[in-house]
Design a protein around this motif. Structure first.
Motif, PDB file in Angstrom:
ATOM      1  N   SER A   1       0.763  -1.083  -0.008  1.00  0.00           N
ATOM      2  CA  SER A   1      -0.031   0.128  -0.067  1.00  0.00           C
ATOM      3  C   SER A   1       0.960   1.308   0.080  1.00  0.00           C
ATOM      4  CB  SER A   1      -0.888   0.019   1.314  1.00  0.00           C
ATOM      5  OG  SER A   1      -1.721  -1.110   1.286  1.00  0.00           O
ATOM      6  N   LEU A   2       1.928   1.182   0.914  1.00  0.00           N
ATOM      7  CA  LEU A   2       2.675   2.518   0.775  1.00  0.00           C
ATOM      8  C   LEU A   2       3.472   2.752  -0.492  1.00  0.00           C
ATOM      9  CD1 LEU A   2       4.577   1.896   4.464  1.00  0.00           C
ATOM     10  CD2 LEU A   2       2.990   3.630   3.889  1.00  0.00           C
ATOM     11  N   ALA A   3       3.823   1.471  -1.046  1.00  0.00           N
ATOM     12  CA  ALA A   3       4.583   1.468  -2.442  1.00  0.00           C
ATOM     13  C   ALA A   3       3.746   1.738  -3.483  1.00  0.00           C
ATOM     14  CB  ALA A   3       5.258   0.152  -2.846  1.00  0.00           C
ATOM     15  N   LEU A   4       2.567   1.768  -3.549  1.00  0.00           N
ATOM     16  CA  LEU A   4       1.717   1.994  -4.747  1.00  0.00           C
ATOM     17  C   LEU A   4       1.340   3.520  -4.432  1.00  0.00           C
ATOM     18  CD1 LEU A   4      -0.970  -0.918  -4.747  1.00  0.00           C
ATOM     19  CD2 LEU A   4       0.634  -0.577  -6.045  1.00  0.00           C
ATOM     20  N   SER A   5       1.204   4.227  -3.330  1.00  0.00           N
ATOM     21  CA  SER A   5       1.178   5.656  -3.033  1.00  0.00           C
ATOM     22  C   SER A   5       2.298   6.496  -3.403  1.00  0.00           C
ATOM     23  CB  SER A   5       0.578   5.644  -1.582  1.00  0.00           C
ATOM     24  OG  SER A   5      -0.630   5.058  -1.347  1.00  0.00           O
ATOM     25  N   SER A   6       3.497   5.850  -3.058  1.00  0.00           N
ATOM     26  CA  SER A   6       4.636   6.845  -3.336  1.00  0.00           C
ATOM     27  C   SER A   6       5.682   6.609  -4.550  1.00  0.00           C
ATOM     28  CB  SER A   6       5.537   6.508  -1.901  1.00  0.00           C
ATOM     29  OG  SER A   6       5.805   5.231  -1.864  1.00  0.00           O
ATOM     30  N   SER A   7       5.597   5.453  -5.256  1.00  0.00           N
ATOM     31  CA  SER A   7       6.381   4.972  -6.379  1.00  0.00           C
ATOM     32  C   SER A   7       6.309   6.127  -7.410  1.00  0.00           C
ATOM     33  CB  SER A   7       5.891   3.685  -7.027  1.00  0.00           C
ATOM     34  OG  SER A   7       6.645   3.413  -7.900  1.00  0.00           O
ATOM     35  N   PRO A   8       7.694   6.756  -7.615  1.00  0.00           N
ATOM     36  CA  PRO A   8       7.629   7.522  -8.759  1.00  0.00           C
ATOM     37  C   PRO A   8       7.334   6.836 -10.279  1.00  0.00           C
ATOM     38  CG  PRO A   8       9.938   7.111  -7.972  1.00  0.00           C
ATOM     39  CD  PRO A   8       8.913   6.315  -6.917  1.00  0.00           C
ATOM     40  N   LEU A   9       7.562   5.571 -10.245  1.00  0.00           N
ATOM     41  CA  LEU A   9       7.462   4.737 -11.471  1.00  0.00           C
ATOM     42  C   LEU A   9       5.936   5.051 -11.974  1.00  0.00           C
ATOM     43  CD1 LEU A   9       9.864   1.914 -11.336  1.00  0.00           C
ATOM     44  CD2 LEU A   9      10.216   4.073 -12.584  1.00  0.00           C
ATOM     45  N   ILE A  10       5.067   4.576 -10.719  1.00  0.00           N
ATOM     46  CA  ILE A  10       3.631   4.586 -10.852  1.00  0.00           C
ATOM     47  C   ILE A  10       3.123   6.154 -11.296  1.00  0.00           C
ATOM     48  CG2 ILE A  10       1.497   4.099  -9.820  1.00  0.00           C
ATOM     49  CD1 ILE A  10       2.549   1.807  -8.122  1.00  0.00           C
ATOM     50  N   ARG A  11       3.683   6.934 -10.287  1.00  0.00           N
ATOM     51  CA  ARG A  11       3.112   8.458 -10.883  1.00  0.00           C
ATOM     52  C   ARG A  11       3.425   8.696 -12.354  1.00  0.00           C
ATOM     53  NH1 ARG A  11       5.345   9.703  -5.861  1.00  0.00           N
ATOM     54  NH2 ARG A  11       7.035  11.204  -6.818  1.00  0.00           N
ATOM     55  N   SER A  12       4.594   8.253 -12.718  1.00  0.00           N
ATOM     56  CA  SER A  12       5.075   8.298 -14.198  1.00  0.00           C
ATOM     57  C   SER A  12       4.214   7.667 -15.094  1.00  0.00           C
ATOM     58  CB  SER A  12       6.430   8.006 -14.289  1.00  0.00           C
ATOM     59  OG  SER A  12       6.648   8.072 -15.904  1.00  0.00           O
ATOM     60  N   ALA A  13       3.707   6.552 -14.847  1.00  0.00           N
ATOM     61  CA  ALA A  13       2.787   5.750 -15.704  1.00  0.00           C
ATOM     62  C   ALA A  13       1.320   6.314 -15.690  1.00  0.00           C
ATOM     63  CB  ALA A  13       2.845   4.441 -15.273  1.00  0.00           C
ATOM     64  N   GLN A  14       0.967   6.905 -14.442  1.00  0.00           N
ATOM     65  CA  GLN A  14      -0.405   7.576 -14.301  1.00  0.00           C
ATOM     66  C   GLN A  14      -0.298   8.821 -15.100  1.00  0.00           C
ATOM     67  OE1 GLN A  14      -0.737   7.820 -10.357  1.00  0.00           O
ATOM     68  NE2 GLN A  14      -1.669   5.848 -10.155  1.00  0.00           N
ATOM     69  N   ALA A  15       0.702   9.655 -15.403  1.00  0.00           N
ATOM     70  CA  ALA A  15       0.614  10.782 -16.286  1.00  0.00           C
ATOM     71  C   ALA A  15       0.930  10.616 -17.447  1.00  0.00           C
ATOM     72  CB  ALA A  15       2.124  11.656 -15.731  1.00  0.00           C
ATOM     73  N   GLY A  16       1.473   9.410 -17.861  1.00  0.00           N
ATOM     74  CA  GLY A  16       1.358   8.914 -19.411  1.00  0.00           C
ATOM     75  C   GLY A  16       0.069   8.524 -19.703  1.00  0.00           C
ATOM     76  N   ARG A  17      -0.645   7.731 -18.816  1.00  0.00           N
ATOM     77  CA  ARG A  17      -2.054   7.476 -19.020  1.00  0.00           C
ATOM     78  C   ARG A  17      -2.960   8.815 -19.441  1.00  0.00           C
ATOM     79  NH1 ARG A  17      -5.933   7.954 -15.179  1.00  0.00           N
ATOM     80  NH2 ARG A  17      -4.647   6.787 -13.755  1.00  0.00           N
ATOM     81  N   GLN A  18      -2.933   9.769 -18.153  1.00  0.00           N
ATOM     82  CA  GLN A  18      -3.689  10.961 -18.433  1.00  0.00           C
ATOM     83  C   GLN A  18      -3.415  11.681 -19.648  1.00  0.00           C
ATOM     84  OE1 GLN A  18      -2.323  12.768 -14.745  1.00  0.00           O
ATOM     85  NE2 GLN A  18      -3.726  11.340 -13.302  1.00  0.00           N
ATOM     86  N   ALA A  19      -1.968  11.704 -20.341  1.00  0.00           N
ATOM     87  CA  ALA A  19      -1.788  12.308 -21.244  1.00  0.00           C
ATOM     88  C   ALA A  19      -2.522  11.482 -22.601  1.00  0.00           C
ATOM     89  CB  ALA A  19      -0.294  12.267 -21.515  1.00  0.00           C
ATOM     90  N   ALA A  20      -2.581  10.390 -22.426  1.00  0.00           N
ATOM     91  CA  ALA A  20      -3.280   9.555 -23.651  1.00  0.00           C
ATOM     92  C   ALA A  20      -4.650   9.841 -23.638  1.00  0.00           C
ATOM     93  CB  ALA A  20      -2.922   8.071 -23.399  1.00  0.00           C
TER      94      ALA A  20
END
Length: 550
Positions: free
Chosen positions: A122-141
């Motif tokens: 749970s901590l990793a899913l909230s803080s991972s910069p890799l996940i935030r980067s992937a989420q930003a890529g999805r929002q851009a798409a």
């Protein structure tokens, strides 16, 4: 001789005599040995723990899916340059220094461990910069898709202007009689008619204010499939971005689980190494006493000391491995205050793959996120190729243009008589726009897109082959590691029988503690090696299971 004490052949009769009459043993020699089997209970517990983990019938179970918690500040996500706990040869430290001034706030004692694997996830899913980067890529798409869909909608434009004229054009008037006069044919008295008979205003002149408003709309009617193809390409790109986000989460979960399990095995190994160090220290003590009494050589004493040093090196290596794994957990979770004492570690049984090798070869290519991402990107590339080809033809787009405008000296809706001036217009136009002889630039882009599509096809085919090879290799590695672990289990059983025999000899007075300790050290070495093989087995199993998404 691995720390055991060899007796000189010339003193064998004397040893037999010593065994018959213990009271004749010289002080400081073998009289220091005990008849009890030291560390027997600890070894039995450690051996039993390992054997309980060698269960190859239980199918693999992925870590429970954690839920994201409150995001950790970015400053807490930097990988620490040094391990949080110091590298020592002893037991793992249970605390870490507090965060210094300027560091990100960390959880208080009330919110700290013991953390389960799901908590760390749970901590990793909230803080991972890799996940935030992937989420930003999805929002851009998603934004690209909305932009592509907006091409179907009318484009509205509003133009406004307000002007003040300092020297406006005045009125244009023809004065009465300015063009002369003519005789009045109806008047016999000879009267005349003035031309013009009265003042005539041709242009009333301009006012100082001028307002202009224009509202227009352009509506696409027919674009030869360009808009639809662009939307399809954006949808395929969005699908790829969503797969990439899921892939990042999937890989993080398995990486976190692998680190957690490896850390649990290292902790168990450290316990065995600590027990091995105690047994080795006791054996060294006996070796020194035996050497001082003349019952062993200098080389045999040095061999015992070398054995102790090897154990110390093994402890230091295990501590370094433990601290490195803990540092990885700190980086992935973003919790700088995480210590070994905060973790509810428990070694995981070996387990087995959920699929057989034929099933894995058939199903994993459909579930593999890397291949799914490649297929989505290939579909997006095909759509982009189609769009570039259509644009290269230069076919004219057909559209409708609507325009309503007003220009006058009265501000609409606010000044009186603005509508009475008849200063408004409404226009409806149907037109086309395109290249007369095609678009050579788009033709070049179409060729480039075609080459990229072929490259994506080749990479996808190569990925499928690599996955099949990966599956076969990992099943072979699992079989090999399973055989090694079964061999270690058999070896431990044989060593346990030998230890029991030495224990009985020791309790009856006909055995030597040094011989028992030597056998115990061999068994403990087998245990540490078995844990290493078990860690390799689980790592291979995790890699294999990670190849398929849930």
């Amino acid at each position: 001789m691995n720390g055991s004490i060899r007796r000189k052949p010339l003193v064998a009769p004397l040893l037999l005599l010593i065994g018959m009459a213990p009271s004749l043993i010289a002080p400081g020699s073998l009289a220091a040995q005990t008849r009890n089997a030291p560390f027997a209970a600890d070894y039995a517990e450690a051996s039993g723990s390992l054997v309980s983990l060698l269960d190859f019938q239980v199918p693999f179970e992925p870590a429970p899916l954690g839920r994201p918690t409150q995001p950790v500040p970015h400053a807490a996500l930097e990988r620490p340059t040094q391990p949080t706990v110091a590298v020592t040869a002893g037991p793992a430290p249970q605390s870490a220094p507090a965060a210094s001034a300027g560091q990100a706030p960390q959880p208080t004692a009330a919110t700290r461990g013991p953390y389960s694997l799901a908590d760390l996830e749970s901590l990793a899913l909230s803080s991972s910069p890799l996940i935030r980067s992937a989420q930003a890529g999805r929002q851009a798409a998603e934004a690209d898709l909305r932009s592509a869909q907006a091409q179907r909608l009318p484009v509205f434009a509003l133009d406004t202007s307000a002007s003040y004229l300092g020297n406006p054009l005045g009125p244009i008037t023809i004065k009465k009689g300015e063009f002369g006069s003519v005789a009045n044919p109806q008047d016999p008295s000879g009267s005349t008619i003035l031309l013009p008979p009265r003042d005539t205003t041709l242009y009333k002149g301009m006012e100082s204010s001028l307002y202009q408003f224009k509202l227009s709309a352009d509506i696409p009617l027919f674009t030869w499939g360009k808009i639809n193809t662009g939307i399809e390409a954006a949808l395929a790109a969005l699908s790829a971005a969503r797969i990439k986000e899921n892939q990042t989460i999937h890989e993080l979960r398995f990486k976190l689980q692998g680190t957690w399990e490896a850390l649990a095995y290292v902790v168990q190994t450290e316990k065995i190494l600590e027990l091995q160090y105690k047994a080795g220290s006791r054996l060294l003590e006996l070796a020194r006493q035996s050497y001082a009494s003349g019952f062993s050589t200098r080389s045999e004493l040095l061999a015992a000391e070398v054995k102790i040093k090897e154990i110390e090196i093994g402890k230091a290596m295990a501590a370094e491995k433990r601290n490195r794994l803990l540092s990885d957990l700190i980086y992935m979770t973003g919790n700088r205050d995480l210590t070994l004492g905060d973790l509810a570690l428990s070694p995981i049984p070996a387990g087995r793959p959920r699929l057989s090798q034929p099933q894995a070869l058939a199903e994993l290519p459909r579930k593999n996120l890397n291949l799914a991402y490649g297929r989505a990107m290939l579909e997006a590339q095909k759509r982009m190729q189609n769009l570039a080809e259509i644009q290269s033809w230069g076919l004219p787009d057909i559209g409708l243009h609507l325009e309503a405008s007003y220009g006058g000296s009265r501000f609409p809706f606010f000044e009186t008589d603005w509508y009475g001036k008849d200063d408004y217009q409404f226009t409806l136009s149907l037109g086309t726009k395109g290249s007369l002889f095609g678009n050579p630039v788009k033709a070049g882009e179409a060729l480039k897109a075609k080459a990229r599509t072929e490259d994506a096809l080749a990479q996808l085919a190569q990925g499928e082959q690599n996955l099949a090879s990966f599956i076969r290799e990992h099943y072979l590695t699992l079989d090999l590691q399973k055989s090694r672990l079964e061999y270690a289990q058999l070896k431990l059983s044989a060593q346990a029988e030998e230890l029991e025999r030495q224990k009985q000899l020791l309790s009856s007075g006909s055995g030597a503690e040094s011989e028992y300790l030597s056998k115990l050290l061999e068994s403990l070495s087998t245990l540490t090696d078995a844990y290493s093989q078990l860690a390799i087995y689980r790592s291979t199993l995790l890699s294999l299971e990670a190849a398929g998404a849930e």
